[in-house]
Design a protein around this motif. Structure first.
Motif, short mmCIF file in Angstrom:
data_model
loop_
_atom_site.label_atom_id
_atom_site.label_comp_id
_atom_site.label_asym_id
_atom_site.label_seq_id
_atom_site.Cartn_x
_atom_site.Cartn_y
_atom_site.Cartn_z
N VAL A 74 0.87 -1.04 0.10
CA VAL A 74 -0.02 0.12 0.15
C VAL A 74 0.86 1.18 0.12
O VAL A 74 0.75 2.22 -0.80
CB VAL A 74 -1.02 0.04 1.27
N LEU A 75 1.77 1.19 0.74
CA LEU A 75 2.99 2.37 1.05
C LEU A 75 3.55 2.56 -0.36
O LEU A 75 3.71 3.78 -0.81
CB LEU A 75 3.71 2.40 2.00
N VAL A 76 3.96 1.47 -0.87
CA VAL A 76 4.91 1.79 -2.21
C VAL A 76 4.21 2.18 -3.38
O VAL A 76 4.58 2.99 -4.18
CB VAL A 76 5.37 0.04 -2.44
N SER A 77 2.59 1.88 -3.38
CA SER A 77 1.92 2.34 -4.40
C SER A 77 1.32 3.77 -4.04
O SER A 77 0.75 4.21 -5.07
CB SER A 77 0.83 1.25 -4.68
N ASP A 78 1.67 4.25 -3.05
CA ASP A 78 1.04 5.70 -2.87
C ASP A 78 1.75 6.79 -3.50
O ASP A 78 2.94 6.83 -3.37
CB ASP A 78 1.09 5.81 -1.17
N PRO A 79 1.15 7.33 -4.33
CA PRO A 79 1.68 8.22 -5.50
C PRO A 79 2.43 9.53 -4.35
O PRO A 79 3.27 10.40 -4.97
CB PRO A 79 0.89 8.88 -6.16
N SER A 80 1.73 9.91 -3.46
CA SER A 80 2.15 11.06 -2.53
C SER A 80 3.50 10.62 -1.87
O SER A 80 4.37 11.71 -1.31
CB SER A 80 1.27 11.32 -1.49
N LEU A 81 4.00 9.45 -1.82
CA LEU A 81 5.58 9.11 -1.50
C LEU A 81 6.43 9.03 -2.44
O LEU A 81 7.30 8.36 -2.19
CB LEU A 81 5.21 7.75 -0.64
#
Length: 83
Positions: A74-81
């Protein structure tokens, strides 16, 4: 974007900060059973991660998370990161 290893490091650091780090954390670590979180504790932990990473994980995405690996994805797929 945040890569898997960086996400796992952030999760491990957040677990340490929350006092829940009791041993090695892997992608297969189950958040409720292995880390002894109840459902409220798991939400609090995810909120701690959101604060650390300055992001928001939607409730729909939270429902998908059972293992540390799920949380990493989920974190890796977050464009804001994005880097």
């Amino acid at each position: 974007m945040l890569d898997e290893q960086a996400a796992l490091r952030e999760i491990t650091a957040a677990l340490e900060e929350s006092g829940k780090l009791t041993g090695p954390v892997t992608m297969e670590t189950h958040i409720l059973q292995d880390l002894n979180f109840d459902s409220v504790g798991a939400i609090d932990f995810i909120m701690l991660l959101e604060t650390r990473l300055d992001t928001i994980i939607s409730m729909d995405r939270m429902a998908e998370i059972e293992t540390v690996g799920d949380l990493v994805r989920v974190l890796v797929s977050d464009p804001s990161l994005a880097a």
